[in-house]
Design a protein around this motif. Structure first.
Motif, mmCIF file in Angstrom:
data_model
loop_
_atom_site.group_PDB
_atom_site.id
_atom_site.type_symbol
_atom_site.label_atom_id
_atom_site.label_comp_id
_atom_site.label_asym_id
_atom_site.label_seq_id
_atom_site.Cartn_x
_atom_site.Cartn_y
_atom_site.Cartn_z
ATOM 1 N N PRO A 189 21.475 -9.143 -9.702
ATOM 2 C CA PRO A 189 20.993 -9.319 -11.076
ATOM 3 C C PRO A 189 20.774 -10.765 -11.498
ATOM 4 C CG PRO A 189 23.327 -8.790 -11.065
ATOM 5 C CD PRO A 189 22.846 -8.604 -9.664
ATOM 6 N N TYR A 190 21.409 -11.721 -10.805
ATOM 7 C CA TYR A 190 21.293 -13.115 -11.216
ATOM 8 C C TYR A 190 20.150 -13.851 -10.514
ATOM 9 C CZ TYR A 190 25.832 -12.267 -13.345
ATOM 10 O OH TYR A 190 26.858 -11.758 -14.120
ATOM 11 N N THR A 191 19.531 -13.219 -9.523
ATOM 12 C CA THR A 191 18.442 -13.882 -8.791
ATOM 13 C C THR A 191 17.176 -13.042 -8.688
ATOM 14 O OG1 THR A 191 19.422 -13.100 -6.708
ATOM 15 C CG2 THR A 191 19.962 -15.345 -7.397
ATOM 16 N N PHE A 192 17.247 -11.769 -9.027
ATOM 17 C CA PHE A 192 16.066 -10.912 -8.983
ATOM 18 C C PHE A 192 15.810 -10.398 -10.391
ATOM 19 C CE2 PHE A 192 13.401 -7.268 -8.355
ATOM 20 C CZ PHE A 192 12.630 -7.553 -7.242
ATOM 21 N N GLU A 193 14.793 -10.946 -11.019
ATOM 22 C CA GLU A 193 14.538 -10.636 -12.428
ATOM 23 C C GLU A 193 13.295 -9.777 -12.568
ATOM 24 O OE1 GLU A 193 13.083 -13.183 -16.233
ATOM 25 O OE2 GLU A 193 14.955 -13.872 -15.307
ATOM 26 N N LEU A 194 13.446 -8.599 -13.137
ATOM 27 C CA LEU A 194 12.305 -7.744 -13.426
ATOM 28 C C LEU A 194 11.587 -8.267 -14.669
ATOM 29 C CD1 LEU A 194 13.951 -4.251 -12.849
ATOM 30 C CD2 LEU A 194 12.270 -5.384 -11.391
ATOM 31 N N PRO A 195 10.281 -8.045 -14.776
ATOM 32 C CA PRO A 195 9.556 -8.538 -15.953
ATOM 33 C C PRO A 195 10.035 -7.856 -17.226
ATOM 34 C CG PRO A 195 8.193 -7.045 -14.665
ATOM 35 C CD PRO A 195 9.412 -7.314 -13.844
ATOM 36 N N HIS A 196 9.873 -8.538 -18.340
ATOM 37 C CA HIS A 196 10.282 -7.969 -19.627
ATOM 38 C C HIS A 196 9.417 -6.739 -19.918
ATOM 39 C CE1 HIS A 196 11.191 -7.594 -23.889
ATOM 40 N NE2 HIS A 196 12.196 -8.431 -23.700
ATOM 41 N N PRO A 197 10.020 -5.656 -20.410
ATOM 42 C CA PRO A 197 9.256 -4.439 -20.710
ATOM 43 C C PRO A 197 8.050 -4.671 -21.621
ATOM 44 C CG PRO A 197 11.600 -3.984 -20.824
ATOM 45 C CD PRO A 197 11.469 -5.469 -20.651
ATOM 46 N N GLU A 198 8.158 -5.626 -22.557
ATOM 47 C CA GLU A 198 7.028 -5.900 -23.447
ATOM 48 C C GLU A 198 5.867 -6.521 -22.691
ATOM 49 O OE1 GLU A 198 7.684 -7.807 -27.175
ATOM 50 O OE2 GLU A 198 9.644 -6.856 -27.466
ATOM 51 N N HIS A 199 6.162 -7.300 -21.641
ATOM 52 C CA HIS A 199 5.098 -7.890 -20.838
ATOM 53 C C HIS A 199 4.397 -6.823 -20.010
ATOM 54 C CE1 HIS A 199 6.993 -12.194 -20.976
ATOM 55 N NE2 HIS A 199 6.538 -11.779 -22.149
ATOM 56 N N VAL A 200 5.160 -5.899 -19.464
ATOM 57 C CA VAL A 200 4.555 -4.809 -18.708
ATOM 58 C C VAL A 200 3.711 -3.936 -19.638
ATOM 59 C CG1 VAL A 200 5.009 -2.793 -17.268
ATOM 60 C CG2 VAL A 200 6.457 -4.820 -17.051
ATOM 61 N N ALA A 201 4.230 -3.682 -20.831
ATOM 62 C CA ALA A 201 3.499 -2.850 -21.791
ATOM 63 C C ALA A 201 2.191 -3.502 -22.226
ATOM 64 C CB ALA A 201 4.377 -2.569 -23.013
ATOM 65 N N ALA A 202 2.124 -4.831 -22.187
ATOM 66 C CA ALA A 202 0.935 -5.552 -22.640
ATOM 67 C C ALA A 202 -0.150 -5.644 -21.574
ATOM 68 C CB ALA A 202 1.318 -6.955 -23.095
ATOM 69 N N ALA A 203 0.164 -5.308 -20.325
ATOM 70 C CA ALA A 203 -0.816 -5.420 -19.238
ATOM 71 C C ALA A 203 -1.962 -4.439 -19.450
ATOM 72 C CB ALA A 203 -0.131 -5.161 -17.901
ATOM 73 N N ARG A 204 -3.190 -4.904 -19.183
ATOM 74 C CA ARG A 204 -4.352 -4.053 -19.413
ATOM 75 C C ARG A 204 -5.406 -4.312 -18.336
ATOM 76 N NH1 ARG A 204 -5.965 -7.367 -24.896
ATOM 77 N NH2 ARG A 204 -7.235 -9.010 -23.925
ATOM 78 N N GLU A 205 -6.529 -3.640 -18.461
ATOM 79 C CA GLU A 205 -7.609 -3.758 -17.482
ATOM 80 C C GLU A 205 -7.982 -5.226 -17.243
ATOM 81 O OE1 GLU A 205 -12.311 -2.466 -16.959
ATOM 82 O OE2 GLU A 205 -11.058 -1.471 -18.462
ATOM 83 N N GLY A 206 -8.061 -5.614 -15.982
ATOM 84 C CA GLY A 206 -8.392 -6.983 -15.606
ATOM 85 C C GLY A 206 -7.184 -7.852 -15.334
ATOM 86 N N ASP A 207 -6.018 -7.435 -15.815
ATOM 87 C CA ASP A 207 -4.788 -8.184 -15.558
ATOM 88 C C ASP A 207 -4.276 -7.890 -14.146
ATOM 89 O OD1 ASP A 207 -4.853 -9.243 -18.090
ATOM 90 O OD2 ASP A 207 -3.440 -7.798 -18.939
ATOM 91 N N LEU A 208 -3.292 -8.675 -13.746
ATOM 92 C CA LEU A 208 -2.670 -8.483 -12.440
ATOM 93 C C LEU A 208 -1.218 -8.063 -12.614
ATOM 94 C CD1 LEU A 208 -3.909 -11.727 -10.636
ATOM 95 C CD2 LEU A 208 -4.912 -9.448 -10.460
#
Length: 214
Positions: free
Chosen positions: A20-39
């Motif tokens: 947990p201190y070295t492997f950080e998952l992206p913030h849920p709000e950032h994943v929710a904001a991803a849309r067409e054309g994003d990576l």
């Protein structure tokens, strides 16, 4: 899930739980904001590839209720069954990174505490063979020009018996990220931000660290 034959995805959640201190998952709000054309980035596994796994980006073409649909945007280093441009589908809970394709800013979120500064630690502690028994923080003196991460000044010792076994096996102390040590033993995490000089000894009876005079 649509993936080329021989290709699978590794679920990052167990990795994050283990480190947990070295492997950080992206913030849920950032994943929710991803849309067409994003990576979005995921961990791809090729049953015939030379590597255990590769972390690569896919470009989003569509988003369903539970997954991103698109094409691989990286050229794999050494995969047999996957190539740049191949169609792939990545479940939302398998995403390990988000990058906006149009340069827009992702939602502002509370910054997460990171633990990448370096420390010296006995191998037995880093490997989880004993707990951090004695630790102290001194004036940092190991940082060199060009280092991305600074010396924190923390010096972490294991138990006497475990250190003796290290010496017998030739296992020398390591200069690694604080987070890597905390993944093995985080009972001292509340002390990480204490200023130097300071020192602490684990008290087995009290099950806590006792501050020592420095």
């Amino acid at each position: 899930m649509s993936l080329p034959d021989g290709i699978s995805l590794r679920d990052p959640r167990p990795i994050a739980a283990e480190s947990p201190y070295t492997f950080e998952l992206p913030h849920p709000e950032h994943v929710a904001a991803a849309r067409e054309g994003d990576l979005v980035k995921a961990i791809f596994v090729d049953r015939d590839g030379a590597y255990d796994a590769e972390r690569m980006w896919m470009r989003i073409e569509n988003r369903t209720a539970g997954a991103f649909v698109g094409v691989l945007d990286n050229e794999p280093s050494d995969m047999v069954n996957l190539a740049c441009g191949d169609p792939v589908t990545v479940p939302i809970d398998h995403v390990i990174g988000v990058f906006t394709g149009d340069g827009r800013e992702l939602p502002e979120v509370e910054p997460r505490r990171t633990y990448w500064d370096r420390c010296f630690v006995d191998a037995c502690v880093a490997d989880g063979r004993c707990h951090a028994d004695y630790l102290y923080r001194e004036e940092p003196d190991m940082t060199e020009d060009g280092d991305k991460y600074l010396d924190s000044g923390w010096r972490i010792r294991g138990t006497v018996g475990a250190i003796a076994i290290d010496k017998e096996n030739g296992d020398k102390p390591r200069y690694i990220a604080i987070g890597a040590v905390l993944n093995a033993d985080d009972r001292w995490v509340d002390l990480v931000d204490r200023d130097h000089p300071c020192a602490f000894q684990w008290d087995e009876e009290a099950q806590q660290y006792i501050e020592l005079d420095r």
